[in-house]
Design an enzyme around this catalytic site. Sequence first.
Site, mmCIF file in Angstrom:
data_model
loop_
_atom_site.group_PDB
_atom_site.id
_atom_site.type_symbol
_atom_site.label_atom_id
_atom_site.label_comp_id
_atom_site.label_asym_id
_atom_site.label_seq_id
_atom_site.Cartn_x
_atom_site.Cartn_y
_atom_site.Cartn_z
ATOM 1 N N GLU A 1 90.394 -61.868 7.213
ATOM 2 C CA GLU A 1 90.609 -60.805 6.225
ATOM 3 C C GLU A 1 91.305 -61.352 4.973
ATOM 4 O O GLU A 1 90.930 -60.999 3.845
ATOM 5 C CB GLU A 1 91.492 -59.686 6.794
ATOM 6 C CG GLU A 1 90.967 -59.017 8.037
ATOM 7 C CD GLU A 1 91.537 -59.622 9.313
ATOM 8 O OE1 GLU A 1 91.492 -60.847 9.487
ATOM 9 O OE2 GLU A 1 92.031 -58.837 10.145
ATOM 10 N N CYS B 1 95.689 -57.499 12.127
ATOM 11 C CA CYS B 1 97.081 -57.732 12.531
ATOM 12 C C CYS B 1 98.001 -57.138 11.453
ATOM 13 O O CYS B 1 97.536 -56.687 10.410
ATOM 14 C CB CYS B 1 97.307 -59.241 12.681
ATOM 15 S SG CYS B 1 97.426 -60.112 11.105
ATOM 16 N N HIS C 1 93.728 -65.989 8.052
ATOM 17 C CA HIS C 1 92.904 -65.066 8.836
ATOM 18 C C HIS C 1 91.682 -64.674 8.005
ATOM 19 O O HIS C 1 91.730 -64.707 6.763
ATOM 20 C CB HIS C 1 93.699 -63.800 9.181
ATOM 21 C CG HIS C 1 94.732 -64.011 10.255
ATOM 22 N ND1 HIS C 1 95.464 -62.980 10.791
ATOM 23 C CD2 HIS C 1 95.132 -65.157 10.871
ATOM 24 C CE1 HIS C 1 96.284 -63.475 11.719
ATOM 25 N NE2 HIS C 1 96.116 -64.787 11.784
ATOM 26 N N CYS D 1 97.474 -58.756 7.880
ATOM 27 C CA CYS D 1 96.215 -58.405 7.226
ATOM 28 C C CYS D 1 96.177 -56.915 6.881
ATOM 29 O O CYS D 1 95.663 -56.532 5.825
ATOM 30 C CB CYS D 1 95.037 -58.785 8.105
ATOM 31 S SG CYS D 1 94.877 -60.576 8.299
HETATM 32 ZN ZN ZN Z 1 95.361 -60.988 10.462
#
Ligand code: ZN
Length: 153
Positions: free
Chosen positions: A59, A87, A57, A90
């Site tokens: 992040e 999420c 992801h 993260c």
């Molecule tokens: Zn994430």
Amino acid sequence: MLQSKRAELEGMDLAFAEARAAGARGEVPVGAVVVRDGTILASAGNRTLELRDPTAHAEMLALRRACEEIGSERLIGCDLYVTLEPCPMCAAAISFARIRRLYFGASDPKGGAVENGVRLYASPTCHHAPDVYGGIGESEAADLLRGFFKSRR
Ligand SMILES: [Zn+2]
């Protein structure tokens, strides 16, 4: 105050540019930027498909690069800008990295873990919670995602 407002907008602008670039690569259009003292340490967009990595992801990639950049697993005094509410994975990584402030664009009722879902930073087992500023450039963030998912259908 004005100065910090400007740095805020620049961080978010770059996060949106990363999100658009991720969308152009066929990835979910999310971008993230790590800033310390007005300096960009790292920026990244989603690369889960390209890297065949469910943890890639925006992040996570931005945090990893920023840690490499300053040679520490803790990003003391650093702020993270991301176009979408993080999420659970993260959000936890942001806590572990000791990020000072988290700025995000659109909230994510389906996948978010800050204002939605598990609300990780309100959990008693969360040992560091960043200051959270949501809804920055929210309509642009939401438009990006809507456009992306529409083009998939
Ligand atoms: Zn994430």
